[in-house]
Scaffold this active site. Structure first.
Site, PDB file in Angstrom:
ATOM      1  N   HIS A   1      31.243  34.442   6.255  1.00  0.00           N
ATOM      2  CA  HIS A   1      30.305  35.078   6.861  1.00  0.00           C
ATOM      3  C   HIS A   1      28.831  34.547   6.109  1.00  0.00           C
ATOM      4  O   HIS A   1      28.105  33.942   6.951  1.00  0.00           O
ATOM      5  CB  HIS A   1      30.444  36.411   6.771  1.00  0.00           C
ATOM      6  CG  HIS A   1      29.029  37.274   7.286  1.00  0.00           C
ATOM      7  ND1 HIS A   1      28.822  36.976   8.562  1.00  0.00           N
ATOM      8  CD2 HIS A   1      28.231  37.926   6.859  1.00  0.00           C
ATOM      9  CE1 HIS A   1      27.654  37.848   8.877  1.00  0.00           C
ATOM     10  NE2 HIS A   1      27.309  38.371   7.643  1.00  0.00           N
TER      11      HIS A   1
ATOM     12  N   HIS B   1      22.884  37.251   1.227  1.00  0.00           N
ATOM     13  CA  HIS B   1      22.013  38.326   1.777  1.00  0.00           C
ATOM     14  C   HIS B   1      22.976  39.668   1.724  1.00  0.00           C
ATOM     15  O   HIS B   1      22.396  40.889   1.703  1.00  0.00           O
ATOM     16  CB  HIS B   1      22.016  38.234   3.429  1.00  0.00           C
ATOM     17  CG  HIS B   1      23.142  38.323   4.163  1.00  0.00           C
ATOM     18  ND1 HIS B   1      23.981  36.926   4.314  1.00  0.00           N
ATOM     19  CD2 HIS B   1      23.671  39.217   4.940  1.00  0.00           C
ATOM     20  CE1 HIS B   1      24.938  37.224   5.392  1.00  0.00           C
ATOM     21  NE2 HIS B   1      24.831  38.526   5.568  1.00  0.00           N
ATOM     22  N   ASP B   2      24.409  39.681   1.349  1.00  0.00           N
ATOM     23  CA  ASP B   2      25.154  41.010   1.099  1.00  0.00           C
ATOM     24  C   ASP B   2      25.459  41.362  -0.018  1.00  0.00           C
ATOM     25  O   ASP B   2      26.255  42.171  -0.358  1.00  0.00           O
ATOM     26  CB  ASP B   2      26.354  40.802   2.225  1.00  0.00           C
ATOM     27  CG  ASP B   2      26.385  41.091   3.316  1.00  0.00           C
ATOM     28  OD1 ASP B   2      25.370  41.900   3.912  1.00  0.00           O
ATOM     29  OD2 ASP B   2      26.995  40.645   4.605  1.00  0.00           O
TER      30      ASP B   2
ATOM     31  N   GLU C   1      24.114  44.386  -1.909  1.00  0.00           N
ATOM     32  CA  GLU C   1      24.456  45.807  -1.074  1.00  0.00           C
ATOM     33  C   GLU C   1      25.982  45.835  -1.484  1.00  0.00           C
ATOM     34  O   GLU C   1      26.566  47.188  -1.560  1.00  0.00           O
ATOM     35  CB  GLU C   1      24.380  45.477   0.489  1.00  0.00           C
ATOM     36  CG  GLU C   1      24.696  46.920   1.264  1.00  0.00           C
ATOM     37  CD  GLU C   1      24.936  46.740   2.728  1.00  0.00           C
ATOM     38  OE1 GLU C   1      25.332  47.661   3.362  1.00  0.00           O
ATOM     39  OE2 GLU C   1      25.065  45.536   3.032  1.00  0.00           O
ATOM     40  N   ASP C   2      26.854  44.869  -1.398  1.00  0.00           N
ATOM     41  CA  ASP C   2      28.369  44.887  -1.343  1.00  0.00           C
ATOM     42  C   ASP C   2      29.105  44.744  -2.958  1.00  0.00           C
ATOM     43  O   ASP C   2      30.039  45.143  -3.148  1.00  0.00           O
ATOM     44  CB  ASP C   2      29.135  44.047  -0.443  1.00  0.00           C
ATOM     45  CG  ASP C   2      28.715  44.369   0.919  1.00  0.00           C
ATOM     46  OD1 ASP C   2      28.220  45.383   1.219  1.00  0.00           O
ATOM     47  OD2 ASP C   2      28.820  43.434   1.530  1.00  0.00           O
TER      48      ASP C   2
ATOM     49  N   ASP D   1      22.217  36.670  10.827  1.00  0.00           N
ATOM     50  CA  ASP D   1      23.529  37.635  10.521  1.00  0.00           C
ATOM     51  C   ASP D   1      23.791  38.231  11.847  1.00  0.00           C
ATOM     52  O   ASP D   1      25.135  38.308  12.040  1.00  0.00           O
ATOM     53  CB  ASP D   1      22.985  38.310   9.705  1.00  0.00           C
ATOM     54  CG  ASP D   1      23.864  39.353   9.114  1.00  0.00           C
ATOM     55  OD1 ASP D   1      24.951  39.174   9.018  1.00  0.00           O
ATOM     56  OD2 ASP D   1      23.590  40.668   9.053  1.00  0.00           O
TER      57      ASP D   1
END
Length: 739
Positions: free
Chosen positions: A62, A87-88, A91-92, A154
């Site tokens: 992704h 980008h993630d 957060e993750d 995204d």
């Protein structure tokens, strides 16, 4: 298709995708760039190593795909590619924003932070929660526009890989995409991405319609190619003789825009004549490209008859997204109308890549574009984060898809505004204060009202007055987000002033009734008058909609011990209903008015769309059933408005406690010098009273006259009458009917 790669094959696939990302990027990378991108890739790979997507694929697919869209299709730089890969991560995984800043610097950290803030938004279905989320997302434009661009990339990849999701999630995400992401992509000049987002949105919200149009397009593809070839053959010789380096290709209308046209014009697929356009893209220098475009225009129109009403010249005056192109519609082979788009390879690159290409060329040539202005206007409309979230998003959306008009200032400067903009929108685009004090406009030298709609080519001069103040009626005809935001802010400030006065009036009136104003009394009054906030109560006291008899009725009910007993019982139950000290005067849409005069007439609610208070509506005069009220987006609205335009009445829901009405006062008395000035001064000192007409005639020392004013209620009118009576020489004053 089920995912079934083994570990070794999976690692090869990850490596292949990463190399593919670097190979075809829009920007050329230095060795240092590649080193930084590799570092970001390694961190993303390690951070997401235990995660899988719903399809079963490794999660790293992704971020690589998003970075590829950012690099290939939007054409952004190394910083953005690194941010897309990461980008993630915050957060993750266990990585923090501080880690990102330490490893990649402040710019990357700021973009990743903006993207993380968007990801943290709650996904509830509640409309106001969703609107709040969109507002927070749009606020990131203030940080860095690249945040929104990467978020669009995204969203595009999520839409492309949504097959594994449950249907309800597909519909929700698609609706959200059509509501805000596609319009944003459009406004940033990302036309290819916008088209794909719209098509995918339709695929999941209306799959049958989507597949039906897709089948029809596939069937006519070969026929379309033959047609483009026959068209090209006719003009190729002339273009070759002139020495142009060019290529011609067809661009079919997107599935979504075909569907939109079928709905708006009430036609079938077969009845849409401009299902594809022919694009002529030529090589040229910056100095000659405009001249060359018109030369190609001349060659095309020498061979095919043009439709003069369908010429669109966005070369002389580009769209505010930076889009440049010359569009003409000509009668092509086989008697078919066909749109021809003429643009240089530079113009084509800006049309395809939008934001990034615009800046690439701007930096080289210092050409100005409206995109910077637009981004500044966006930031302008984000200045007021206190407004109602749904209103904010709706106002913001108004300007995303809007077609443009170009109007001139008195000095000859050109200003771009959305289609249907009025003189008042123009005033606010010049300066907020010019808008606030706008009382009229000279359009092409003629005096016109501020609600007058503008058209391309109009020259507009704004007339201002320091006494002019915004009114709630202004919101009925402005279309720009800037104007709406400014007017709403001014009205709120005015409401707060009135509420402060109202609080003093209420305190005074309650003192007469031997009561001290307290929080519990305010809550009881808010309950009694079926209001929502304390500010609501004070505002309505200030404008005089709550009068003495109503307060006495409240007192009588409060003193009734039987009622009191039940009130206490009822109050004990809902614990969480404490009265909000909310800084807002809530609209309570309780009345429907028609026409410019905002008259109250008998009506029936139409069962086909069942409008409710607050909906945007119109009235339709039926033959046997009086006025029927329909929603503006009612399925029958288009046919009613096109076939029976003369029977359509404008209508809107209003809050009757805020509505102004016109009243005519007849005055008599003894004439003296300065009388008219004294009368107008008294009226202007009475808060929220607007004067519409003043007619006074004297006869041998005696005068009579009439004054037309706008007031909110009878008590305000009474207060005004009493003030005028005190003027020396006024003998009597009485209200007469308007007609």
């Amino acid at each position: 298709m089920a995912y079934n790669l083994g570990i070794e094959e999976e690692n090869k696939e990850i490596t292949r995708r990463y190399k593919d990302l670097l190979k075809g990027a829009y920007q050329s990378f230095t060795v240092a760039d590649k080193k930084e991108i590799r570092k970001a890739f390694d961190i993303a790979l390690e951070a997401h190593s235990r995660q899988r997507r719903k399809t079963g694929e490794p999660y790293i697919f992704h971020p690589i795909a998003v970075a590829k869209i950012v690099a290939y299709e939007i054409g952004l730089d190394t910083t953005s590619i690194i941010a897309a890969l990461l980008h993630d991560v915050v957060e993750d995984t266990d990585y923090t924003l501080e880690d990102i800043e330490r490893l990649f610097g402040e710019n990357v950290a700021r973009i990743v932070n903006g993207l993380t803030k968007i990801s943290h938004l709650k996904k509830e279905q509640n409309a106001s929660v969703q609107a709040e989320n969109f507002r927070k997302m749009l606020l990131t434009l203030n940080d860095d526009v690249r945040v929104i661009l990467i978020k669009i990339a995204d969203r595009l990849h999520n839409m492309q890989t949504m097959d594994a999701m449950p249907q309800d999630k597909q519909v929700k995400i698609s609706s959200e995409t059509l509501y805000i992401y596609a319009p944003l992509a459009h406004r940033l000049g990302l036309y290819n991405i916008k088209t794909e987002l719209e098509n995918l949105g339709l695929k999941y919200t209306e799959p049958e319609v989507y597949n039906d149009i897709l089948d029809k397009i596939s069937q006519s593809k070969e026929e379309q190619n033959i047609y483009i070839e026959s068209f090209s053959n006719i003009i190729k010789e002339s273009l070759d003789v002139e020495g142009f380096e060019y290529y011609i290709k067809g661009r079919r209308k997107s599935i979504y825009s075909i569907r939109k046209k079928m709905l708006s014009q009430g036609v079938t697929y077969e009845e849409i004549y401009d299902k594809f356009a022919i694009r002529i893209i030529y090589k040229s220098t910056l100095k000659n490209e405009k001249f060359d475009a018109w030369k190609i225009y001349s060659i095309v129109t020498d061979n095919f008859i043009p439709n003069p009403s369908r010429l669109r010249d966005w070369i002389s005056q580009p769209k505010s997204t930076g889009y440049e192109s010359l569009h003409i519609t000509v009668m092509g082979p086989q008697g078919k109308w066909v749109e021809v788009q003429i643009r240089s390879d530079r113009m084509n690159e800006i049309a395809e890549k939008g934001y990034a290409a615009h800046y690439k060329y701007k930096n080289n040539t210092e050409r100005e574009s409206g995109l910077d202005d637009w981004l500044n206007k966006i930031k302008d409309s984000l200045e007021n984060p206190d407004s109602n979230a749904i209103d904010f998003v709706e106002d913001f959306k108004l300007n995303l898809y809007a077609k443009e008009i170009f109007v001139f200032t008195p000095g000859g400067d050109l200003i771009a505004l959305p289609k249907h903009a009025t003189a008042l929108d123009f005033a606010f685009s010049i300066h907020t204060q010019v808008g606030m004090n706008c009382r009229g406009a000279k359009i092409n030298g003629k005096l016109k009202p501020i609600s007058n709609e503008l058209f391309s080519g109009d020259q507009v001069e704004i007339i201002t007055s320091t006494n002019q103040k915004p009114t709630i009626g202004w919101l009925d005809f402005v279309v720009t987000a800037r104007a709406r935001t400014r007017i709403k802010n001014a009205l709120k400030e005015n409401q707060k002033k009135i509420a402060e006065e109202g609080k003093e009036i209420l305190t005074r009136k309650l003192r007469h009734l031997k009561i001290t104003l307290s929080e519990s009394i305010v809550n009881d009054l808010v309950n009694f008058f079926k209001l929502k906030t304390s500010l609501d109560l004070f505002y309505r006291m200030g404008i005089g909609s709550i009068e003495n008899p109503q307060l006495k009725e409240f007192m009588a009910q409060r003193n009734n011990s039987f009622v009191n007993f039940f009130k206490k019982r009822i109050k004990r139950a809902p614990k969480n209903e404490t009265f909000k000290e909310k800084d807002e005067v809530i609209d309570n849409y309780d009345s429907l008015v028609f026409g410019k005069e905002e008259e109250r007439l008998d009506f029936k609610i139409s069962p086909c769309c069942n409008p409710i208070p607050g909906d945007k509506v119109f009235g339709f005069v039926t033959i046997n059933d009086g006025i029927k009220v329909h929603k503006k987006d009612c399925p029958n609205a288009i046919s009613l408005q096109s076939n029976y335009a003369y029977r359509i009445m404008s209508a809107k829901w209003i809050d009757s406690t805020k509505q102004e009405f016109k009243a005519i006062l007849k005055i008599y008395g003894v004439d003296h010098v300065g009388l008219v000035n004294e009368i107008t001064q008294v009226i202007s000192k009475n808060m929220n009273v607007n004067i519409h007409g003043l007619n006074i005639s004297g006869n041998d020392g005696i005068f009579e006259g009439s004054i037309t004013v706008s007031v909110k209620n009878k008590s305000q009118l009474q207060k005004l009458s009493d003030s005028i009576k005190k003027i020396e020489g006024i003998d009597s004053i009485e209200r007469i009917n308007k007609h």
